[in-house]
Design a protein around this motif. Structure first.
Motif, mmCIF file in Angstrom:
data_model
loop_
_atom_site.group_PDB
_atom_site.id
_atom_site.type_symbol
_atom_site.label_atom_id
_atom_site.label_comp_id
_atom_site.label_asym_id
_atom_site.label_seq_id
_atom_site.Cartn_x
_atom_site.Cartn_y
_atom_site.Cartn_z
ATOM 1 N N PRO A 5 0.822 -1.216 0.000
ATOM 2 C CA PRO A 5 0.000 0.000 0.000
ATOM 3 C C PRO A 5 0.853 1.262 0.000
ATOM 4 O O PRO A 5 1.994 1.265 0.491
ATOM 5 C CB PRO A 5 -0.810 -0.125 1.295
ATOM 6 C CG PRO A 5 0.008 -1.025 2.170
ATOM 7 C CD PRO A 5 0.696 -1.980 1.256
ATOM 8 N N LEU A 6 0.299 2.333 -0.541
ATOM 9 C CA LEU A 6 0.982 3.619 -0.615
ATOM 10 C C LEU A 6 0.155 4.670 0.130
ATOM 11 O O LEU A 6 -1.076 4.628 0.124
ATOM 12 C CB LEU A 6 1.164 4.063 -2.069
ATOM 13 C CG LEU A 6 1.911 3.116 -3.003
ATOM 14 C CD1 LEU A 6 1.894 3.673 -4.428
ATOM 15 C CD2 LEU A 6 3.340 2.889 -2.533
ATOM 16 N N ALA A 7 0.867 5.609 0.748
ATOM 17 C CA ALA A 7 0.218 6.755 1.384
ATOM 18 C C ALA A 7 0.783 8.018 0.763
ATOM 19 O O ALA A 7 2.002 8.171 0.637
ATOM 20 C CB ALA A 7 0.461 6.744 2.886
ATOM 21 N N HIS A 8 -0.097 8.911 0.363
ATOM 22 C CA HIS A 8 0.292 10.195 -0.209
ATOM 23 C C HIS A 8 -0.041 11.288 0.816
ATOM 24 O O HIS A 8 -1.221 11.523 1.110
ATOM 25 C CB HIS A 8 -0.450 10.459 -1.520
ATOM 26 C CG HIS A 8 -0.134 9.476 -2.604
ATOM 27 N ND1 HIS A 8 0.663 9.777 -3.681
ATOM 28 C CD2 HIS A 8 -0.514 8.173 -2.766
ATOM 29 C CE1 HIS A 8 0.759 8.722 -4.473
ATOM 30 N NE2 HIS A 8 0.059 7.738 -3.933
ATOM 31 N N ILE A 9 0.983 11.917 1.361
ATOM 32 C CA ILE A 9 0.796 13.010 2.312
ATOM 33 C C ILE A 9 0.852 14.314 1.529
ATOM 34 O O ILE A 9 1.897 14.686 0.987
ATOM 35 C CB ILE A 9 1.871 12.983 3.412
ATOM 36 C CG1 ILE A 9 1.802 11.664 4.185
ATOM 37 C CG2 ILE A 9 1.700 14.176 4.356
ATOM 38 C CD1 ILE A 9 2.903 11.504 5.225
ATOM 39 N N HIS A 10 -0.284 14.984 1.440
ATOM 40 C CA HIS A 10 -0.390 16.232 0.685
ATOM 41 C C HIS A 10 -0.230 17.398 1.653
ATOM 42 O O HIS A 10 -1.058 17.577 2.564
ATOM 43 C CB HIS A 10 -1.748 16.310 -0.024
ATOM 44 C CG HIS A 10 -2.066 15.113 -0.869
ATOM 45 N ND1 HIS A 10 -1.584 14.956 -2.144
ATOM 46 C CD2 HIS A 10 -2.803 13.994 -0.601
ATOM 47 C CE1 HIS A 10 -2.026 13.810 -2.652
ATOM 48 N NE2 HIS A 10 -2.766 13.209 -1.721
ATOM 49 N N MET A 11 0.833 18.170 1.484
ATOM 50 C CA MET A 11 1.074 19.305 2.360
ATOM 51 C C MET A 11 0.326 20.539 1.867
ATOM 52 O O MET A 11 -0.003 20.659 0.678
ATOM 53 C CB MET A 11 2.568 19.595 2.453
ATOM 54 C CG MET A 11 3.408 18.432 2.988
ATOM 55 S SD MET A 11 2.944 17.928 4.673
ATOM 56 C CE MET A 11 3.390 19.404 5.604
ATOM 57 N N ASP A 12 0.082 21.450 2.785
ATOM 58 C CA ASP A 12 -0.648 22.675 2.466
ATOM 59 C C ASP A 12 0.074 23.536 1.432
ATOM 60 O O ASP A 12 -0.560 24.320 0.724
ATOM 61 C CB ASP A 12 -0.855 23.490 3.750
ATOM 62 C CG ASP A 12 -2.272 24.004 3.895
ATOM 63 O OD1 ASP A 12 -3.160 23.479 3.199
ATOM 64 O OD2 ASP A 12 -2.490 24.916 4.709
ATOM 65 N N ASN A 13 1.403 23.396 1.357
ATOM 66 C CA ASN A 13 2.186 24.205 0.416
ATOM 67 C C ASN A 13 2.232 23.596 -0.981
ATOM 68 O O ASN A 13 2.923 24.107 -1.860
ATOM 69 C CB ASN A 13 3.608 24.407 0.947
ATOM 70 C CG ASN A 13 4.398 23.109 1.045
ATOM 71 O OD1 ASN A 13 3.852 22.024 0.782
ATOM 72 N ND2 ASN A 13 5.651 23.192 1.437
ATOM 73 N N GLY A 14 1.529 22.489 -1.199
ATOM 74 C CA GLY A 14 1.491 21.842 -2.505
ATOM 75 C C GLY A 14 2.465 20.695 -2.660
ATOM 76 O O GLY A 14 2.380 19.936 -3.629
ATOM 77 N N ALA A 15 3.383 20.528 -1.713
ATOM 78 C CA ALA A 15 4.330 19.414 -1.776
ATOM 79 C C ALA A 15 3.634 18.103 -1.413
ATOM 80 O O ALA A 15 2.564 18.097 -0.787
ATOM 81 C CB ALA A 15 5.504 19.670 -0.845
ATOM 82 N N GLU A 16 4.266 17.012 -1.817
ATOM 83 C CA GLU A 16 3.705 15.685 -1.540
ATOM 84 C C GLU A 16 4.813 14.750 -1.084
ATOM 85 O O GLU A 16 5.909 14.745 -1.641
ATOM 86 C CB GLU A 16 3.032 15.123 -2.801
ATOM 87 C CG GLU A 16 2.379 13.768 -2.586
ATOM 88 C CD GLU A 16 1.743 13.224 -3.866
ATOM 89 O OE1 GLU A 16 0.566 12.859 -3.823
ATOM 90 O OE2 GLU A 16 2.435 13.177 -4.898
ATOM 91 N N ILE A 17 4.511 13.988 -0.044
ATOM 92 C CA ILE A 17 5.413 12.940 0.444
ATOM 93 C C ILE A 17 4.718 11.614 0.205
ATOM 94 O O ILE A 17 3.604 11.393 0.690
ATOM 95 C CB ILE A 17 5.716 13.123 1.944
ATOM 96 C CG1 ILE A 17 6.309 14.518 2.219
ATOM 97 C CG2 ILE A 17 6.666 12.036 2.433
ATOM 98 C CD1 ILE A 17 6.335 14.891 3.691
ATOM 99 N N VAL A 18 5.358 10.753 -0.579
ATOM 100 C CA VAL A 18 4.773 9.449 -0.893
ATOM 101 C C VAL A 18 5.508 8.376 -0.095
ATOM 102 O O VAL A 18 6.740 8.275 -0.149
ATOM 103 C CB VAL A 18 4.852 9.138 -2.394
ATOM 104 C CG1 VAL A 18 4.210 7.772 -2.690
ATOM 105 C CG2 VAL A 18 4.165 10.231 -3.213
ATOM 106 N N ILE A 19 4.737 7.596 0.637
ATOM 107 C CA ILE A 19 5.284 6.556 1.503
ATOM 108 C C ILE A 19 4.809 5.191 1.028
ATOM 109 O O ILE A 19 3.616 4.994 0.752
ATOM 110 C CB ILE A 19 4.818 6.765 2.957
ATOM 111 C CG1 ILE A 19 5.346 8.089 3.515
ATOM 112 C CG2 ILE A 19 5.241 5.602 3.846
ATOM 113 C CD1 ILE A 19 4.706 8.463 4.842
ATOM 114 N N GLU A 20 5.734 4.262 0.922
ATOM 115 C CA GLU A 20 5.371 2.852 0.738
ATOM 116 C C GLU A 20 5.257 2.228 2.111
ATOM 117 O O GLU A 20 6.215 2.243 2.892
ATOM 118 C CB GLU A 20 6.416 2.111 -0.085
ATOM 119 C CG GLU A 20 6.094 0.623 -0.252
ATOM 120 C CD GLU A 20 7.199 -0.166 -0.941
ATOM 121 O OE1 GLU A 20 7.134 -1.421 -0.907
ATOM 122 O OE2 GLU A 20 8.129 0.452 -1.506
ATOM 123 N N LEU A 21 4.094 1.694 2.430
ATOM 124 C CA LEU A 21 3.895 1.005 3.698
ATOM 125 C C LEU A 21 4.416 -0.420 3.591
ATOM 126 O O LEU A 21 4.354 -1.029 2.513
ATOM 127 C CB LEU A 21 2.423 1.034 4.094
ATOM 128 C CG LEU A 21 1.797 2.434 4.185
ATOM 129 C CD1 LEU A 21 0.310 2.336 4.521
ATOM 130 C CD2 LEU A 21 2.517 3.297 5.192
#
Length: 201
Positions: A5-21
């Motif tokens: 599974p993947l998690a996409h953390i969307h920051m308020d500034n438009g950046a994104e952190i993608v995590i592989e669980l």
């Protein structure tokens, strides 16, 4: 083919952190992250703690939401057959409260190799993209929080809030069960702590 599974953390500034669980490395921890993220409990949250050179701690009060205020058994007591992964930059780890149990959703990004965490704070994910955003957050100006209720814990909060707009999940067509939770536990002091006015200045 990797179907983690993947998690996409969307920051308020438009950046994104993608995590592989990594369910094979920490199954109950992954289930717990999916449980909280999937219910929107991380959305709109301002990152609470930065220890320069050590870690970015997303929350120490379970996102301030009652549904997220639970503990789970220590992963490697629940699954003693699993060899814990090493904690280093690029990993995602879950925190905990000593004998009281492991945090259900209080995760952090290590900024250095942390051999002292192995087998204690489980590595349950890895950053696929957006590590530059983690490092940016780690370097923002902070101020100390002086009245934190847990002795010996360094807490620095960003002066300018670093807000998680939302977290979206891609479960790759799989279903994940709710986490095994502790039925009885001592509530961490930081969950119910009310800061003194101006304490962070």
């Amino acid at each position: 083919m990797n179907d983690n599974p993947l998690a996409h953390i969307h920051m308020d500034n438009g950046a994104e952190i993608v995590i592989e669980l990594l369910p094979e490395a920490a199954p109950n921890t992954v289930n717990s992250f999916i449980y909280t993220a999937g219910r929107g409990l991380m959305d709109g949250h301002a990152i609470e703690r930065i220890v320069p050179g050590s870690w970015v701690d997303v929350t120490y009060r379970s996102f301030g939401k009652k549904q997220a205020q639970y503990l789970i058994p220590w992963e490697f007591q629940l699954h003693p057959d699993i060899e814990p992964l090493d904690s280093h930059p690029g990993c995602v780890c879950m925190g905990g409260y000593g004998e009281d149990g492991q945090a259900g959703c209080e995760f952090f990004f290590p900024l250095r190799d942390c051999p002292e965490h192995k087998g204690i704070y489980p590595v349950f994910g890895k950053v696929l993209s957006g590590m530059d955003e983690v490092l940016r957050i780690a370097s923002v100006p902070t101020r100390p929080v002086k009245d934190f209720p847990l002795a010996g814990v360094e807490v620095n909060e960003p002066i300018q809030p670093q807000v998680i707009k939302s977290v979206t999940l891609d479960l790759q067509g799989k279903k994940y069960p709710d986490p095994v939770k502790l039925e009885h536990f001592r509530v961490p002091a930081c969950w119910t702590w009310e800061r003194e006015k101006g304490s962070g200045v």
